[in-house]
Motif scaffolding. Structure first.
Motif, PDB file in Angstrom:
ATOM      1  N   ASP A 197     -19.482 -21.855 -17.232  1.00  0.00           N
ATOM      2  CA  ASP A 197     -20.183 -22.901 -16.502  1.00  0.00           C
ATOM      3  C   ASP A 197     -21.075 -23.681 -17.466  1.00  0.00           C
ATOM      4  O   ASP A 197     -21.913 -23.110 -18.163  1.00  0.00           O
ATOM      5  N   GLU A 199     -23.586 -25.760 -17.128  1.00  0.00           N
ATOM      6  CA  GLU A 199     -25.034 -25.726 -16.923  1.00  0.00           C
ATOM      7  C   GLU A 199     -25.615 -24.373 -17.316  1.00  0.00           C
ATOM      8  O   GLU A 199     -26.739 -24.293 -17.815  1.00  0.00           O
ATOM      9  N   LYS A 204     -29.404 -26.948 -17.548  1.00  0.00           N
ATOM     10  CA  LYS A 204     -29.077 -27.917 -16.504  1.00  0.00           C
ATOM     11  C   LYS A 204     -28.948 -29.345 -17.039  1.00  0.00           C
ATOM     12  O   LYS A 204     -27.935 -30.010 -16.822  1.00  0.00           O
ATOM     13  N   THR A 205     -29.952 -29.816 -17.776  1.00  0.00           N
ATOM     14  CA  THR A 205     -29.946 -31.214 -18.237  1.00  0.00           C
ATOM     15  C   THR A 205     -28.819 -31.473 -19.227  1.00  0.00           C
ATOM     16  O   THR A 205     -28.025 -32.404 -19.063  1.00  0.00           O
ATOM     17  N   GLY A 207     -26.236 -29.577 -19.768  1.00  0.00           N
ATOM     18  CA  GLY A 207     -24.964 -29.264 -19.130  1.00  0.00           C
ATOM     19  C   GLY A 207     -24.432 -30.426 -18.308  1.00  0.00           C
ATOM     20  O   GLY A 207     -23.247 -30.764 -18.375  1.00  0.00           O
ATOM     21  N   GLU A 208     -25.320 -31.054 -17.526  1.00  0.00           N
ATOM     22  CA  GLU A 208     -24.907 -32.209 -16.725  1.00  0.00           C
ATOM     23  C   GLU A 208     -24.464 -33.360 -17.621  1.00  0.00           C
ATOM     24  O   GLU A 208     -23.476 -34.044 -17.336  1.00  0.00           O
ATOM     25  N   ASP A 209     -25.208 -33.577 -18.703  1.00  0.00           N
ATOM     26  CA  ASP A 209     -24.860 -34.647 -19.643  1.00  0.00           C
ATOM     27  C   ASP A 209     -23.521 -34.357 -20.319  1.00  0.00           C
ATOM     28  O   ASP A 209     -22.696 -35.255 -20.507  1.00  0.00           O
ATOM     29  N   LEU A 211     -21.023 -32.559 -19.093  1.00  0.00           N
ATOM     30  CA  LEU A 211     -19.953 -32.767 -18.117  1.00  0.00           C
ATOM     31  C   LEU A 211     -19.665 -34.250 -17.917  1.00  0.00           C
ATOM     32  O   LEU A 211     -18.501 -34.663 -17.820  1.00  0.00           O
ATOM     33  N   LYS A 212     -20.727 -35.042 -17.867  1.00  0.00           N
ATOM     34  CA  LYS A 212     -20.565 -36.485 -17.670  1.00  0.00           C
ATOM     35  C   LYS A 212     -19.756 -37.104 -18.810  1.00  0.00           C
ATOM     36  O   LYS A 212     -18.801 -37.856 -18.583  1.00  0.00           O
TER      37      LYS A 212
END
Length: 360
Positions: A197, A199, A204-205, A207-209, A211-212
């Motif tokens: 995973d 994130e 979190k920050t 990880g989201e970036d 994925l984007k």
């Protein structure tokens, strides 16, 4: 090397007993020395305990191994009987003398292994030459099963038929890719994307970036690859290399005596080509949008070639059929080109109808 759970065997018990006696330790003393309750080791030696963890095995032999300048696993391999069977962490079982030979560490009893030199060579040869393949094959099968289980597990969560169809299509595409060009497909699937995973791995920050941007990279690559495939698919019908099929050559090599079934086959191939052209145009449009640039492909010569070939086809078979078609101009919007492509489909339908009427 050793698996997480290790089976207690007679050979392992003998190694434990011989080692502690060498250091003048009782089973109770050794148990307490390594931080276990005093009945822990007696239970092992009396076979009441059937398995121990790899961590406990290392703790058990760590100090003895350190005294010999070795790590715990090396110590066990060195002093375990050469004829003992050892299970490795990949679920493969091998005789200990193979491990001793491959690691270059021999137990004091190694020379007492009562097998002939010929048999020894045969066994070593098997484990060096044949066994690695078998081990690797087992690993491959296990990983393939894990992959299959992962996909089936994801499939079970699909709520719609469309979601299930997408996964089925995914697996089919993977298979076709590998069957088509294994080496290139291998390069693609070796690209590391995720190790869990995102994130959880990166926070979190980040990880989201991650994925984007990963999704953006995939979409850009996908659009470029689909465009390349569509281009190659179109070119496959207009390939002038010797020995390759060429649709437009078929359109030219007809006359009024050509069998109507043959003409139908040629026109069917032509309709398929127009469909490919339509997909090529759509792919070009999507690639331009995805990568935020204008489409720079010059489609006009292709349209000119198509219309000329259609007119030659009609003239060659002496067909009483006329059509009007305006060739797109340079810088024509790609949506307009798609419409012009559909117009060609309508013309093809008209030609087929005219051939049927002539036949009647």
């Amino acid at each position: 090397m050793f698996p997480d759970k290790i089976k207690i065997t007679d050979d392992l018990i003998k190694l434990i007993v011989d080692t502690r006696k060498e250091y003048n330790l009782t089973a109770y003393q050794l148990s307490e020395k390594i931080g276990k309750n005093k009945s822990w080791l007696p239970n092992i030696e009396n076979k009441r305990t059937k398995n121990i963890s790899r961590e406990d095995l290392i703790i058990l032999f760590k100090d003895f191994a350190k005294d010999k300048g070795m790590d715990a696993e090396e110590f066990v391999i060195k002093y375990l009987s050469p004829t003992a069977t050892v299970e490795l962490d990949n679920n493969v079982t091998v005789p200990n003398h193979y491990l001793q030979s491959s690691m270059g560490i021999f137990s004091p009893n190694h020379d007492n292994l009562h097998i002939s030199d010929e048999e020894r060579i045969k066994r070593v040869s098997y484990y060096i030459e044949d066994k690695p393949y078998e081990i690797d094959l087992m690993r491959l099968k296990k990983d393939l099963k894990d992959l299959s289980d992962t996909i089936i597990d994801e499939f079970s969560y699909c709520k719609t038929s469309n979601d299930r169809s997408n996964i089925i299509s995914l697996v089919k595409t993977m298979r076709v890719n590998f069957q088509g060009e294994f080496a290139y497909a291998q390069k693609l699937y070796q690209i590391p994307l995720f190790h869990g995973d995102a994130e959880m791995c990166f926070g979190k920050t980040v990880g989201e970036d991650y994925l984007k941007h990963t999704n953006s990279n995939i979409e850009r690559f996908s659009s470029k690859q689909k465009l390349l495939y569509a281009y190659a698919d179109v070119c496959s019908d207009i390939n002038f290399e010797e020995g390759n099929y060429n649709l437009f050559l078929d359109l030219m090599l007809v006359d009024e005596k050509t069998d109507s079934d043959k003409l139908d086959d040629i026109l069917f191939g032509f309709e398929s080509f127009i469909y490919k052209l339509h997909e090529y145009l759509l792919s070009a449009k999507n690639e331009a949008i995805t990568n935020n640039h204008s489409c720079s492909i010059d489609f006009i010569p292709l349209f000119e070639h198509i219309i000329k070939s259609m007119r030659d086809f009609i003239n060659n078979i002496k067909l009483d059929y006329c059509f009007e078609y305006s060739i797109p101009e340079q810088n024509t919007d790609i949506d307009e080109l798609i419409k012009k492509c559909l117009e060609i489909n309508n013309i093809t339908y008209g030609i087929k109808q005219a051939i049927r009427n002539k036949k009647q």
